[in-house]
Design a protein around this motif. Structure first.
Motif, PDB file in Angstrom:
ATOM      1  N   GLY A  47      69.205  48.233 -73.968  1.00 19.73           N
ATOM      2  CA  GLY A  47      68.010  48.895 -74.480  1.00 19.73           C
ATOM      3  C   GLY A  47      67.747  48.620 -75.942  1.00 19.73           C
ATOM      4  N   ARG A  48      68.678  47.911 -76.601  1.00 19.78           N
ATOM      5  CA  ARG A  48      68.521  47.600 -78.028  1.00 19.78           C
ATOM      6  C   ARG A  48      68.264  46.117 -78.287  1.00 19.78           C
ATOM      7  N   ALA A  49      67.960  45.378 -77.249  1.00 20.44           N
ATOM      8  CA  ALA A  49      67.721  43.934 -77.402  1.00 20.44           C
ATOM      9  C   ALA A  49      66.515  43.689 -78.306  1.00 20.44           C
ATOM     10  N   ASP A  50      66.553  42.581 -79.039  1.00 19.44           N
ATOM     11  CA  ASP A  50      65.396  42.229 -79.869  1.00 19.44           C
ATOM     12  C   ASP A  50      64.488  41.260 -79.110  1.00 19.44           C
ATOM     13  N   LYS A  51      63.368  40.937 -79.730  1.00 18.86           N
ATOM     14  CA  LYS A  51      62.368  40.089 -79.062  1.00 18.86           C
ATOM     15  C   LYS A  51      62.914  38.697 -78.736  1.00 18.86           C
ATOM     16  N   LYS A  52      63.729  38.156 -79.613  1.00 17.84           N
ATOM     17  CA  LYS A  52      64.298  36.822 -79.364  1.00 17.84           C
ATOM     18  C   LYS A  52      65.187  36.836 -78.117  1.00 17.84           C
ATOM     19  N   GLN A  53      65.992  37.891 -77.955  1.00 15.31           N
ATOM     20  CA  GLN A  53      66.850  37.989 -76.769  1.00 15.31           C
ATOM     21  C   GLN A  53      66.001  38.066 -75.502  1.00 15.31           C
ATOM     22  N   ILE A  54      64.954  38.870 -75.549  1.00 17.86           N
ATOM     23  CA  ILE A  54      64.060  39.001 -74.387  1.00 17.86           C
ATOM     24  C   ILE A  54      63.444  37.642 -74.058  1.00 17.86           C
ATOM     25  N   GLN A  55      62.979  36.938 -75.064  1.00 19.86           N
ATOM     26  CA  GLN A  55      62.346  35.637 -74.842  1.00 19.86           C
ATOM     27  C   GLN A  55      63.321  34.625 -74.238  1.00 19.86           C
ATOM     28  N   ARG A  56      64.586  34.636 -74.698  1.00 22.91           N
ATOM     29  CA  ARG A  56      65.588  33.719 -74.132  1.00 22.91           C
ATOM     30  C   ARG A  56      65.820  34.008 -72.654  1.00 22.91           C
ATOM     31  N   VAL A  57      65.870  35.301 -72.313  1.00 21.81           N
ATOM     32  CA  VAL A  57      66.083  35.680 -70.909  1.00 21.81           C
ATOM     33  C   VAL A  57      64.880  35.259 -70.066  1.00 21.81           C
ATOM     34  N   LEU A  58      63.675  35.435 -70.585  1.00 21.43           N
ATOM     35  CA  LEU A  58      62.472  35.044 -69.840  1.00 21.43           C
ATOM     36  C   LEU A  58      62.471  33.547 -69.547  1.00 21.43           C
ATOM     37  N   VAL A  59      62.854  32.751 -70.527  1.00 21.41           N
ATOM     38  CA  VAL A  59      62.910  31.296 -70.334  1.00 21.41           C
ATOM     39  C   VAL A  59      63.868  30.961 -69.194  1.00 21.41           C
ATOM     40  N   ARG A  60      65.038  31.601 -69.204  1.00 16.45           N
ATOM     41  CA  ARG A  60      66.043  31.328 -68.173  1.00 16.45           C
ATOM     42  C   ARG A  60      65.605  31.834 -66.801  1.00 16.45           C
ATOM     43  N   LEU A  61      65.135  33.080 -66.746  1.00 17.55           N
ATOM     44  CA  LEU A  61      64.786  33.693 -65.457  1.00 17.55           C
ATOM     45  C   LEU A  61      63.596  33.020 -64.785  1.00 17.55           C
ATOM     46  N   LEU A  62      62.610  32.634 -65.586  1.00 16.66           N
ATOM     47  CA  LEU A  62      61.381  32.074 -65.029  1.00 16.66           C
ATOM     48  C   LEU A  62      61.345  30.547 -65.098  1.00 16.66           C
ATOM     49  N   ASP A  63      62.446  29.966 -65.559  1.00 11.83           N
ATOM     50  CA  ASP A  63      62.557  28.506 -65.651  1.00 11.83           C
ATOM     51  C   ASP A  63      61.396  27.919 -66.455  1.00 11.83           C
ATOM     52  N   LEU A  64      61.212  28.443 -67.669  1.00 17.98           N
ATOM     53  CA  LEU A  64      60.117  28.023 -68.540  1.00 17.98           C
ATOM     54  C   LEU A  64      60.609  27.007 -69.568  1.00 17.98           C
ATOM     55  N   PRO A  65      59.764  26.098 -70.007  1.00 17.61           N
ATOM     56  CA  PRO A  65      60.169  25.152 -71.040  1.00 17.61           C
ATOM     57  C   PRO A  65      60.336  25.815 -72.410  1.00 17.61           C
ATOM     58  N   ALA A  66      59.598  26.925 -72.625  1.00 16.89           N
ATOM     59  CA  ALA A  66      59.655  27.652 -73.897  1.00 16.89           C
ATOM     60  C   ALA A  66      59.160  29.076 -73.635  1.00 16.89           C
ATOM     61  N   PRO A  67      59.507  30.013 -74.518  1.00 12.56           N
ATOM     62  CA  PRO A  67      59.027  31.380 -74.316  1.00 12.56           C
ATOM     63  C   PRO A  67      57.505  31.461 -74.447  1.00 12.56           C
TER      64      PRO A  67
END
Length: 196
Positions: free
Chosen positions: A118-138
């Protein structure tokens, strides 16, 4: 049948949106992401109209099953809270007019659902999104990434209409079940303690 969720990160200058489709167990596919902007030089009515027009267009284009909106939990900047609440109301109204279920999630719920903290920052969220959604960049800007994270939170936490709890806060169906389980446990403890 696939479930489509539209996440909305409400903001008056930039309102983020992210549309995802469920793609199996704890996986999803990104459909569309971006921001709807309003001109800060315009009057509030024109700015809200610009956001409403943009959200209406995206909702109609993607026909989501659920619209998930970030709920401001607490913030000291009152004008920002008011503007965010106004944009949230637009998103909720547009979904309701179309018979689409609405859910609300606090920022800490989103962080916890997406990253496990619950204390993650925006960069951590963006890294997870890239991995989970198989994105080239956030997704950019950050408001767009936040909207995708809100949609993922909804996808993983279950569906159902917004209900207000006794404090007036929005509660998801999963939160309601959890709260009821906690009440039952508390009552059982009180009963067992009162016997001695």
């Amino acid at each position: 049948m696939s479930l489509r969720v539209m996440g909305v990160d409400p903001g008056l200058t930039r309102c983020g949106y992210g549309v995802i489709d469920a793609a199996g167990a704890r996986s999803a596919r990104l459909v569309d992401v971006g921001v709807i902007r309003s001109d800060s030089e315009e009057t509030i009515d024109r700015r809200l109209l610009a956001i409403a027009d943009g959200l209406r267009e995206k909702i109609d284009a993607h026909a989501p099953d659920i619209v998930a909106v970030e709920r401001v939990f607490s913030q000291s900047n009152t004008p920002t809270v008011i503007a965010t609440a106004q944009v949230s109301g637009i998103a909720i109204l547009l979904a309701a007019e179309r018979g689409i279920d609405v859910q609300m999630h606090t920022p800490s719920e989103v962080k916890s659902a997406v990253t496990g903290s619950g204390r993650a920052d925006k960069k951590q969220i963006q890294r997870v999104l890239v991995r989970l959604l198989d994105l080239p960049a956030p997704p950019q800007p950050a408001d767009a990434a936040d909207a995708v994270a809100i949609a993922l939170t909804q996808l993983w936490r279950g569906r159902g209409p917004v209900r207000l709890d006794s404090t007036g806060g929005a509660r998801t169906s999963a939160q309601a079940v959890w709260a009821e389980a906690e009440r039952r446990t508390r009552r059982a403890r009180e009963r067992s303690t009162s016997r001695f």
